[in-house]
Motif scaffolding. Structure first.
Motif, short mmCIF file in Angstrom:
data_model
loop_
_atom_site.label_atom_id
_atom_site.label_comp_id
_atom_site.label_asym_id
_atom_site.label_seq_id
_atom_site.Cartn_x
_atom_site.Cartn_y
_atom_site.Cartn_z
N ARG A 60 15.19 0.75 -4.98
CA ARG A 60 14.13 1.74 -4.85
C ARG A 60 12.85 1.03 -4.41
NH1 ARG A 60 12.86 6.83 -7.01
NH2 ARG A 60 14.74 6.79 -8.32
N ALA A 61 12.23 1.53 -3.35
CA ALA A 61 10.98 0.96 -2.87
C ALA A 61 9.92 2.04 -2.80
CB ALA A 61 11.17 0.33 -1.50
N VAL A 62 8.80 1.79 -3.43
CA VAL A 62 7.63 2.66 -3.32
C VAL A 62 6.64 1.96 -2.38
CG1 VAL A 62 5.72 3.74 -4.52
CG2 VAL A 62 7.96 3.61 -5.62
N LEU A 63 6.34 2.62 -1.28
CA LEU A 63 5.44 2.05 -0.28
C LEU A 63 4.09 2.73 -0.38
CD1 LEU A 63 7.82 2.12 2.85
CD2 LEU A 63 7.71 0.43 1.00
N ASP A 64 3.05 1.95 -0.57
CA ASP A 64 1.71 2.51 -0.52
C ASP A 64 1.48 3.09 0.86
OD1 ASP A 64 -1.40 2.44 -0.26
OD2 ASP A 64 -1.01 2.06 -2.38
N GLU A 65 0.72 4.16 0.94
CA GLU A 65 0.44 4.77 2.24
C GLU A 65 -0.17 3.77 3.21
OE1 GLU A 65 -2.16 8.45 4.23
OE2 GLU A 65 -1.67 8.51 2.08
N ALA A 66 -0.88 2.77 2.67
CA ALA A 66 -1.49 1.75 3.53
C ALA A 66 -0.45 1.02 4.36
CB ALA A 66 -2.26 0.75 2.66
N SER B 120 5.24 -2.01 -2.74
CA SER B 120 4.56 -2.82 -1.73
C SER B 120 3.23 -2.18 -1.40
CB SER B 120 5.41 -2.94 -0.46
OG SER B 120 4.80 -3.81 0.46
N ALA B 121 2.17 -2.97 -1.47
CA ALA B 121 0.82 -2.45 -1.30
C ALA B 121 0.32 -2.48 0.13
CB ALA B 121 -0.15 -3.24 -2.18
N ALA B 122 0.85 -3.39 0.97
CA ALA B 122 0.22 -3.58 2.28
C ALA B 122 1.19 -3.72 3.44
CB ALA B 122 -0.69 -4.81 2.23
N THR B 123 2.37 -4.25 3.21
CA THR B 123 3.32 -4.45 4.31
C THR B 123 4.69 -3.90 3.93
OG1 THR B 123 3.93 -6.65 3.48
CG2 THR B 123 2.17 -6.55 5.12
N VAL B 124 5.51 -3.67 4.93
CA VAL B 124 6.88 -3.23 4.70
C VAL B 124 7.60 -4.33 3.91
CG1 VAL B 124 9.08 -2.66 5.80
CG2 VAL B 124 6.92 -1.85 6.81
N PRO B 125 8.32 -3.99 2.85
CA PRO B 125 9.04 -5.01 2.08
C PRO B 125 10.01 -5.80 2.96
CG PRO B 125 9.02 -2.92 0.89
CD PRO B 125 8.48 -2.64 2.26
N GLY B 126 10.20 -7.07 2.64
CA GLY B 126 11.02 -7.95 3.46
C GLY B 126 12.42 -7.41 3.71
N LEU B 127 13.03 -6.78 2.70
CA LEU B 127 14.39 -6.27 2.85
C LEU B 127 14.48 -5.10 3.81
CD1 LEU B 127 15.86 -6.38 -0.79
CD2 LEU B 127 16.02 -8.09 1.03
N TYR C 7 8.53 -9.87 -10.55
CA TYR C 7 7.92 -10.82 -9.63
C TYR C 7 6.67 -10.16 -9.06
CZ TYR C 7 7.51 -14.51 -6.14
OH TYR C 7 7.07 -15.58 -5.38
N VAL C 8 5.51 -10.71 -9.38
CA VAL C 8 4.23 -10.19 -8.93
C VAL C 8 3.73 -11.07 -7.80
CG1 VAL C 8 1.89 -9.57 -9.62
CG2 VAL C 8 3.75 -9.40 -11.27
N GLU C 9 3.33 -10.44 -6.70
CA GLU C 9 3.06 -11.21 -5.49
C GLU C 9 1.81 -10.71 -4.78
OE1 GLU C 9 5.86 -12.79 -1.79
OE2 GLU C 9 6.31 -10.89 -2.77
N SER C 10 1.07 -11.67 -4.20
CA SER C 10 -0.02 -11.35 -3.28
C SER C 10 0.36 -11.98 -1.95
CB SER C 10 -1.35 -11.92 -3.79
OG SER C 10 -1.34 -13.34 -3.74
N HIS D 82 -4.48 3.05 -9.41
CA HIS D 82 -3.34 2.79 -10.28
C HIS D 82 -3.34 1.33 -10.68
CE1 HIS D 82 -1.05 0.83 -7.01
NE2 HIS D 82 -1.53 1.79 -6.23
N ASP D 83 -2.45 0.98 -11.62
CA ASP D 83 -2.46 -0.33 -12.26
C ASP D 83 -1.97 -1.46 -11.36
OD1 ASP D 83 -2.88 -2.02 -14.51
OD2 ASP D 83 -0.73 -2.00 -14.92
N LEU D 84 -1.28 -1.14 -10.26
CA LEU D 84 -0.72 -2.20 -9.41
C LEU D 84 -1.50 -2.39 -8.11
CD1 LEU D 84 3.10 -1.49 -9.86
CD2 LEU D 84 1.69 -3.19 -11.02
N LEU D 85 -2.70 -1.84 -8.04
CA LEU D 85 -3.52 -2.00 -6.84
C LEU D 85 -3.79 -3.48 -6.57
CD1 LEU D 85 -6.31 0.74 -6.87
CD2 LEU D 85 -4.68 0.27 -5.04
N GLY D 86 -3.72 -3.86 -5.31
CA GLY D 86 -4.07 -5.23 -4.93
C GLY D 86 -2.92 -6.20 -4.88
N GLY D 87 -1.71 -5.76 -5.22
CA GLY D 87 -0.58 -6.68 -5.18
C GLY D 87 0.72 -5.93 -5.01
N SER D 88 1.81 -6.66 -5.01
CA SER D 88 3.13 -6.06 -4.90
C SER D 88 3.97 -6.50 -6.09
CB SER D 88 3.80 -6.50 -3.59
OG SER D 88 3.07 -6.00 -2.47
N LEU D 89 4.95 -5.67 -6.43
CA LEU D 89 5.78 -5.92 -7.60
C LEU D 89 7.24 -5.70 -7.29
CD1 LEU D 89 6.27 -6.27 -10.71
CD2 LEU D 89 5.90 -3.79 -10.89
#
Length: 282
Positions: free
Chosen positions: A160-166, A108-115, A226-229, A206-213
């Motif tokens: 497993r969730a990797v959270l961007d520091e943002a 997740s690049a910007a917000t806490v994942p929904g789960l 699933y790639v999401e903005s 990194h390669d996933l900047l700007g979105g979530s996967l």
């Protein structure tokens, strides 16, 4: 005997079936809305909206109705189907697949994942998206909260969730709400099927900047992505494309903090959030 035709010419939606069943059960019971409100502790206006299909309600109110009417989990099962009407059609295929996944990885690049969202955090996320009405807002919140059962069911996937520091540097408007969300992340990190990692800004590009996967490993051996903005989402099922996404995720995960370092990082963010002086009033 000829097949019965729908009065409207359309197949009834699960949402309409749920509303009709809730209304039928009360009619058969002879209870007034006031009596039902007393027995379930939910407001009569809210209960009326369930019967008319304006709202599908939350898992809690549906469970309360099942208990009052002695219907086991019948309404709960209808609710599971009805909540899918809240989500866009393009997302429903992903929801079908996630229900059968044995392993789930997210970035997740910007917000806490929904789960991993608290109800208050989820509500603010949907509020900033300018929902059409208060009922529409509550429908989305209830549906999101309902999906979190994926992590607590009898056979939950490894998550497993990797959270961007943002994600951790963008608080909610209410400091108390933000503290509760951060605390929820710390608590969730202790679950045996959950692994959390933070990707610090110091990791660089990194390669996933700007979105979530999200990557799902399915019980039949396949994987999907699933790639999401913030406004769009794309389900990726082509095997070669999914492998590229998995590689990008692996490289990103290797640059993230360890699970233990992640919990310490979140605790430090919590401490910093509570010790910061409030902004000056002008």
């Amino acid at each position: 005997m000829p097949a019965r035709k729908s009065i409207s010419g359309r197949k009834p939606s699960a949402r309409r079936l749920l509303a009709a069943e809730v209304a039928r059960l009360r009619a058969e019971s002879g209870k007034s809305l006031g009596q039902l409100a007393d027995e379930t502790t939910y407001d009569r206006t809210y209960l009326h909206k369930l019967e008319t299909g304006v709202r599908i309600g939350s898992p809690e109110v549906i469970a309360a109705l099942d208990k009052v009417y002695g219907t086991g989990e019948r309404l709960a099962m209808l609710w599971e189907l009805a909540r899918e009407d809240v989500f866009p059609d393009k997302y429903k295929r992903f929801m079908e697949l996630e229900a059968t996944a044995t392993v789930r990885y997210e970035y997740s690049a910007a917000t806490v994942p929904g789960l991993l969202q608290t109800e208050a955090y989820a509500r603010e996320v949907f509020q900033v998206g300018r929902p059409r009405s208060e009922d529409d807002l509550e429908e989305h919140v209830a549906a999101r909260m309902g999906r979190q059962d994926l992590l607590t069911r009898d056979d939950p996937p490894h998550y497993r969730a990797v959270l961007d520091e943002a994600v951790l540097r963008r608080p909610t408007r209410d400091p108390k709400m933000w503290e509760q969300q951060l605390n929820h992340l710390v608590q969730t990190a202790e679950w045996p099927n959950v692994t959390l990692q933070v990707l610090p800004f110091a990791a660089g590009l990194h390669d996933l900047l700007g979105g979530s996967l999200t990557v799902l490993w399915l019980s039949d051996g396949r994987s999907v992505g699933y790639v999401e903005s913030s406004k769009t989402g794309e389900l990726v099922e082509n095997a070669a494309d999914v492998e590229q996404l998995k590689l990008s995720y692996d490289l990103l995960r290797d640059s993230a903090l360890s699970p233990r370092e992640t919990v310490a990082f979140i605790r430090q963010v919590m401490e910093d959030s509570t010790t910061c002086d409030p902004p000056a009033q002008t």
